[in-house]
Design an enzyme around this catalytic site. Structure first.
Site, PDB file in Angstrom:
ATOM      1  CE  LYS A 269      -1.789   2.576   3.167  1.00 35.75           C
ATOM      2  NZ  LYS A 269      -1.816   3.910   2.478  1.00 35.75           N
TER       3      LYS A 269
ATOM      4  CB  CYS B 117      13.241   9.307   8.316  1.00 31.28           C
ATOM      5  SG  CYS B 117      11.505   8.915   8.003  1.00 31.28           S
TER       6      CYS B 117
ATOM      7  CD  GLU C 154      10.493  13.054  12.569  1.00 36.21           C
ATOM      8  OE1 GLU C 154      11.301  12.692  11.704  1.00 36.21           O
ATOM      9  OE2 GLU C 154       9.556  12.327  12.992  1.00 36.21           O
TER      10      GLU C 154
ATOM     11  CD  GLU D  41      14.039   5.035   7.712  1.00 37.66           C
ATOM     12  OE1 GLU D  41      13.384   6.063   7.459  1.00 37.66           O
ATOM     13  OE2 GLU D  41      14.950   4.609   6.986  1.00 37.66           O
TER      14      GLU D  41
END
Length: 534
Positions: free
Chosen positions: A198, A305, A403, A271
């Site tokens: 997906k 990331c 973040e 991750e």
């Protein structure tokens, strides 16, 4: 290149003004979206971040479509696992060539779906080609069996095989829509697995174009299938059926996936988030460090990331570094362009813009200073935000530990190297880190940094681009590794096959247990002094 129409985008001096208003032809959209397994008749509209204009109508898959994909995948996996290793390897080499040959269209789609610049879109083309070539060339070695030392040398023979897990479920993100769509799945199918994927709802066209190239390279249709829809529905259905799960995204979502996988005792690699630090060490070349920091912080508008969001600079270098860094950041060009002459593109959505704006405003309200940037740029496009550098960020600010995932970095001073290491290791994340300065000092410090990748005199590309090296996070930045041998073996079950000759391990029936134990003890003492090589 895709079918385009001309228009203009208002921009400050130095910003490329060109962008198409009709980015992708209807025929091309139909060809790509036809690769999605969907029987619902429903669709959702995707939009380009550059202008918020409609880009494509993308079919939505149902739970029945997911079930059908897994049913077909399990049949296909048996056949695919029996395909010769050399044929799988050749397919990956062909994919390498096709990616390079079609890079123009791929970069168009990457930009139109993610809002990033041309040069950052090319990074994805490069990474995917490198990954395909790497596993194509290494597959014979990785997929091969190996001999191990048996309990009794010569009498016991053990062979270790790497058996494919079955159907791998991949849920890929929007921020790297090409390389994250295929790079994680390449070692999976190389190992004899099949994939049900997906892609993120923001960036399906890029993933579908990559799938089209994979099939042109020789992958059978059911070896890699795509479904589309909400992560909470379609993504959950994949997690509930896959034999292994690969996910790239937020720590919160990754934690939920891990819980679902644990209930079924299936493996996963995740991750997740990062609040990545860079340390500018004593003795660093200030100009080189400032140049490196620009790419480390603002590649893909910081929506990466492994992007750097915390900059720690030694007191002796701080003022010079800040001036050099800010000079470069303030001269960066922004714009919505499919050309190569723009330094930074757009954020991907209103929610990303809201987060960046909120983090800047909150930091200022808590005492921080905006050194450069700090403003949204609606004159360029709906989601543009200037590359922003903050000083004096306090722990009370949200961006101190959370973040941002945008073009925002905070500068901090430090006095000693020990303090710098402690600051870099603060917080819950551990994805990537960067050290700029003398290489001997940086090498000594690197093992002390709690991050899955540490780059010396680079931001992230040295490890990200080295596909022979594993990459992943520590602590809440994830688990498992992509790339290298580990990126392959995560998709396999290790199976040991032992063959016993002449006498059983428990000993011949004719010899009582006590004297047999004495013989074994004697042999162990002899073997203690003997080197047995494989």
């Amino acid at each position: 290149m895709l079918v385009l129409m001309s228009s203009t985008t208002t921009a400050r001096p130095g910003v490329s003004p060109s962008l198409s208003e009709a980015p992708v032809s209807a025929a091309r959209v139909a060809a790509l979206t036809g690769l999605i397994r969907s029987t619902t008749g429903e669709s959702r509209t995707t939009r380009t971040p550059f202008t918020d204009q409609a880009l494509a109508e993308v079919p939505v898959s149902s739970l029945d479509d997911v079930d059908a994909a897994f049913d077909a995948a399990r049949v296909a996996q048996v056949r695919w696992a029996g395909t010769a290793v050399r044929d799988r390897a050749s397919m990956l080499i062909r994919l390498h060539d096709l990616v390079l040959a079609h890079q123009g269209e791929l970069m168009d789609l990457i930009q139109l779906e993610s809002g990033k610049t041309r040069k950052h879109a090319y990074d994805e083309v490069l990474h995917l080609a490198l990954t395909a070539r790497y596993y194509g060339r290494r597959l014979r070695h990785l997929a091969g069996s190996s001999r191990k030392v048996g309990v009794f040398p010569l009498i016991t023979q053990v062979t270790v095989h790497h058996v494919p897990k079955g159907v791998v479920g991949i849920i890929s993100p929007w921020n790297y829509p090409l390389t994250m769509a295929l790079a994680d799945g390449i070692p999976a199918i190389a190992a004899g697995n099949v994939v049900v994927q997906k892609p993120d709802s923001q960036s399906p066209l890029t993933a579908l174009a990559a799938l089209e190239l994979l099939r042109k390279a020789g992958a059978p249709t059911d070896v890699w299938q795509m479904v589309s829809g909400a992560g909470s529905v379609v993504g959950t259905a994949i997690v509930q059926q896959a034999d292994y799960i690969c996910f790239t995204g937020s720590t919160a979502t990754g934690t939920g996936i891990a819980k679902l996988a644990a209930e079924r005792l299936v493996g996963y690699s995740l991750e997740l988030g990062g609040k990545n630090p860079m340390i500018v060490l004593p003795g660093a070349d200030v100009e080189k460090a400032a140049e490196g920091a620009v790419g480390a912080c603002f590649s893909s508008a910081g929506q990466l990331c492994v992007s750097i969001e915390r900059l720690y600079v030694h007191d002796s270098l701080y003022d010079d570094f800040r001036d050099a860094f800010v000079r470069r950041v303030s001269s960066m060009s922004l714009g919505a362009s499919l050309d190569w002459d723009v330094d930074m593109g757009s954020l991907v959505s209103a929610s990303q813009l809201e987060t960046v704006t909120k983090h800047v405003d909150d930091a200022v309200a808590n005492g921080a200073t905006v050194v450069t940037g700090g403003r949204a740029r609606p004159d360029l496009g709906p989601y543009f935000f200037e590359p922003t550098v903050l000083e004096d960020v306090t722990p009370a600010a949200e961006c101190f530990a959370e973040e941002t995932f945008g073009p925002l970095v905070s500068l901090y001073r430090y006095g000693s190297v020990e303090e710098a290491v402690e600051l870099a290791n603060a917080g819950e994340y551990g994805l990537n880190a960067s050290l700029f300065g003398p290489v001997p000092l940086a090498k000594r410090l690197a093992p002390r940094i709690k991050a899955g990748t540490v780059n010396i005199n680079e931001g992230f590309a040295a490890t990200f681009g080295s596909v022979d090296a594993p990459m992943g996070g520590m602590r809440t930045s994830g688990t498992g590794r992509r790339q290298g041998d580990e990126g392959f073996y995560r998709y396999t079950e290790t199976q040991s096959v032992g063959v016993q000759r002449l006498v059983p391990v428990a000993g011949p029936a004719a010899i009582p247990a006590k004297p047999y134990a004495a013989v074994l003890t004697f042999l162990l003492r002899v073997l203690r002094r003997t080197t047995v090589r494989r």
